[in-house]
Design a protein around this motif. Structure first.
Motif, PDB file in Angstrom:
ATOM      1  N   PHE A 259      45.145  47.786  34.067  1.00 61.12           N
ATOM      2  CA  PHE A 259      46.116  47.893  35.399  1.00 61.12           C
ATOM      3  C   PHE A 259      45.956  46.682  36.264  1.00 61.12           C
ATOM      4  CE2 PHE A 259      41.903  49.858  36.213  1.00 61.12           C
ATOM      5  CZ  PHE A 259      41.271  48.921  37.051  1.00 61.12           C
ATOM      6  N   LEU A 260      46.972  46.428  37.099  1.00 64.53           N
ATOM      7  CA  LEU A 260      47.092  45.042  37.584  1.00 64.53           C
ATOM      8  C   LEU A 260      46.499  45.365  39.043  1.00 64.53           C
ATOM      9  CD1 LEU A 260      50.558  43.963  36.295  1.00 64.53           C
ATOM     10  CD2 LEU A 260      48.293  43.168  35.621  1.00 64.53           C
ATOM     11  N   ILE A 261      45.849  44.258  39.717  1.00 67.16           N
ATOM     12  CA  ILE A 261      45.400  44.138  40.842  1.00 67.16           C
ATOM     13  C   ILE A 261      45.825  42.704  41.281  1.00 67.16           C
ATOM     14  CG2 ILE A 261      43.545  44.062  42.659  1.00 67.16           C
ATOM     15  CD1 ILE A 261      44.150  46.868  41.382  1.00 67.16           C
ATOM     16  N   GLY A 262      46.975  42.427  41.736  1.00 70.40           N
ATOM     17  CA  GLY A 262      47.300  41.405  42.171  1.00 70.40           C
ATOM     18  C   GLY A 262      47.775  40.610  40.938  1.00 70.40           C
ATOM     19  N   GLU A 263      47.072  39.229  40.652  1.00 65.69           N
ATOM     20  CA  GLU A 263      47.637  38.506  39.243  1.00 65.69           C
ATOM     21  C   GLU A 263      46.253  39.137  38.291  1.00 65.69           C
ATOM     22  OE1 GLU A 263      45.285  34.289  39.814  1.00 65.69           O
ATOM     23  OE2 GLU A 263      47.233  34.667  41.089  1.00 65.69           O
ATOM     24  N   TYR A 264      45.581  39.956  38.529  1.00 63.16           N
ATOM     25  CA  TYR A 264      44.445  40.195  37.601  1.00 63.16           C
ATOM     26  C   TYR A 264      44.767  41.155  36.802  1.00 63.16           C
ATOM     27  CZ  TYR A 264      41.836  36.561  40.559  1.00 63.16           C
ATOM     28  OH  TYR A 264      41.495  35.463  40.818  1.00 63.16           O
ATOM     29  N   ARG A 265      44.571  41.371  35.542  1.00 59.81           N
ATOM     30  CA  ARG A 265      44.471  42.421  34.551  1.00 59.81           C
ATOM     31  C   ARG A 265      43.063  43.122  34.569  1.00 59.81           C
ATOM     32  NH1 ARG A 265      47.479  43.697  29.469  1.00 59.81           N
ATOM     33  NH2 ARG A 265      46.074  44.514  28.026  1.00 59.81           N
ATOM     34  N   CYS A 266      43.052  44.345  34.984  1.00 61.19           N
ATOM     35  CA  CYS A 266      41.647  44.902  34.957  1.00 61.19           C
ATOM     36  C   CYS A 266      41.837  46.234  34.029  1.00 61.19           C
ATOM     37  CB  CYS A 266      41.422  45.442  36.173  1.00 61.19           C
ATOM     38  SG  CYS A 266      41.248  43.928  37.536  1.00 61.19           S
ATOM     39  N   ALA A 267      40.870  46.769  33.757  1.00 61.56           N
ATOM     40  CA  ALA A 267      40.578  48.045  32.810  1.00 61.56           C
ATOM     41  C   ALA A 267      39.398  48.587  33.233  1.00 61.56           C
ATOM     42  CB  ALA A 267      40.710  47.604  31.415  1.00 61.56           C
ATOM     43  N   VAL A 268      39.630  50.131  32.845  1.00 58.87           N
ATOM     44  CA  VAL A 268      38.311  50.887  32.907  1.00 58.87           C
ATOM     45  C   VAL A 268      38.549  51.931  31.644  1.00 58.87           C
ATOM     46  CG1 VAL A 268      38.062  51.254  35.431  1.00 58.87           C
ATOM     47  CG2 VAL A 268      39.678  52.666  34.363  1.00 58.87           C
ATOM     48  N   PRO A 269      37.484  52.002  31.255  1.00 57.69           N
ATOM     49  CA  PRO A 269      37.106  53.133  29.877  1.00 57.69           C
ATOM     50  C   PRO A 269      38.104  54.149  30.199  1.00 57.69           C
ATOM     51  CG  PRO A 269      34.928  52.076  30.356  1.00 57.69           C
ATOM     52  CD  PRO A 269      35.814  51.918  31.606  1.00 57.69           C
ATOM     53  N   MET A 270      38.751  54.545  29.145  1.00 58.48           N
ATOM     54  CA  MET A 270      39.535  55.594  28.824  1.00 58.48           C
ATOM     55  C   MET A 270      38.704  56.895  29.274  1.00 58.48           C
ATOM     56  SD  MET A 270      42.710  55.171  28.680  1.00 58.48           S
ATOM     57  CE  MET A 270      43.657  56.679  28.000  1.00 58.48           C
ATOM     58  N   ASP A 271      37.585  57.061  28.805  1.00 52.17           N
ATOM     59  CA  ASP A 271      37.004  58.271  28.782  1.00 52.17           C
ATOM     60  C   ASP A 271      36.363  58.460  30.369  1.00 52.17           C
ATOM     61  OD1 ASP A 271      34.846  56.393  28.814  1.00 52.17           O
ATOM     62  OD2 ASP A 271      33.516  57.148  27.626  1.00 52.17           O
ATOM     63  N   HIS A 272      36.579  57.724  31.266  1.00 54.35           N
ATOM     64  CA  HIS A 272      36.315  57.777  32.691  1.00 54.35           C
ATOM     65  C   HIS A 272      37.632  58.403  33.593  1.00 54.35           C
ATOM     66  CE1 HIS A 272      32.369  56.379  32.696  1.00 54.35           C
ATOM     67  NE2 HIS A 272      32.904  54.964  32.244  1.00 54.35           N
ATOM     68  N   ILE A 273      38.734  58.217  32.882  1.00 58.05           N
ATOM     69  CA  ILE A 273      39.934  58.659  33.868  1.00 58.05           C
ATOM     70  C   ILE A 273      40.332  60.024  33.364  1.00 58.05           C
ATOM     71  CG2 ILE A 273      42.514  58.091  33.603  1.00 58.05           C
ATOM     72  CD1 ILE A 273      41.668  55.054  33.111  1.00 58.05           C
ATOM     73  N   THR A 274      40.708  60.725  34.402  1.00 55.83           N
ATOM     74  CA  THR A 274      41.133  62.244  33.953  1.00 55.83           C
ATOM     75  C   THR A 274      42.428  62.286  34.263  1.00 55.83           C
ATOM     76  OG1 THR A 274      40.483  62.705  36.311  1.00 55.83           O
ATOM     77  CG2 THR A 274      38.881  63.246  34.906  1.00 55.83           C
ATOM     78  N   GLU A 275      43.098  61.504  35.039  1.00 61.76           N
ATOM     79  CA  GLU A 275      44.744  61.651  35.417  1.00 61.76           C
ATOM     80  C   GLU A 275      45.292  60.216  35.703  1.00 61.76           C
ATOM     81  OE1 GLU A 275      46.502  64.746  37.363  1.00 61.76           O
ATOM     82  OE2 GLU A 275      44.387  65.404  37.355  1.00 61.76           O
TER      83      GLU A 275
END
Length: 145
Positions: free
Chosen positions: A10-26
């Motif tokens: 995902f984007l926050i300003g100009e930064y491309r960030c990420a979180v592990p898929m197994d933490h995301i529920t929706e």
């Protein structure tokens, strides 16, 4: 070659960030959030998710220290922290990033401190760098800001 892991970018300003898929529920489209009086600027509001009230943390405010510009439709990531859910407001959702363990590198000193404190690693694939955020630290930092 090590095991492959998937991340939601995902984007926050100009930064491309990420979180592990197994933490995301929706992943939710833009939502109406109920403001929380006297809450820190990092709390975007409350979200009623099928009867469960979630605190939505604004990553732009947490990481960039600035509010959301007018326009745009921020997305909501719902993550699981232990047995609890919390939500993050992000500028835009990106792709699913697959990385093997060898591609997860330490966070370089050139990354701004506000990001570095919450970044577990970086993924460098070609010219693209993705900051892998530690969801636990993000939730704690947003809740105590």
């Amino acid at each position: 070659m090590g095991e492959s892991e998937q991340f939601c970018s995902f984007l926050i300003g100009e930064y491309r960030c990420a979180v592990p898929m197994d933490h995301i529920t929706e992943v939710l489209a833009p939502q109406h959030l109920t403001p929380v009086p006297a809450a820190p600027s990092t709390v975007a509001g409350l979200l009623n998710l099928r009867g469960q009230i979630l605190t939505v943390l604004d990553l732009r405010a947490s990481l960039l220290g600035v509010g959301r510009p007018p326009g745009g439709d921020p997305m909501v990531l719902v993550l699981e922290r232990g047995t609890q859910l919390f939500a993050l407001l992000v500028d835009a959702i990106g792709d699913v990033v697959r990385a093997v363990s060898e591609e997860l590198l330490p966070t370089p000193e050139t990354i701004p401190l506000s990001f570095r404190k919450l970044t577990a690693a970086v993924i460098q694939q070609g010219d693209t760098i993705t900051l892998v955020l530690d969801a636990q630290h993000v939730a704690q930092a947003g809740a105590t800001a």
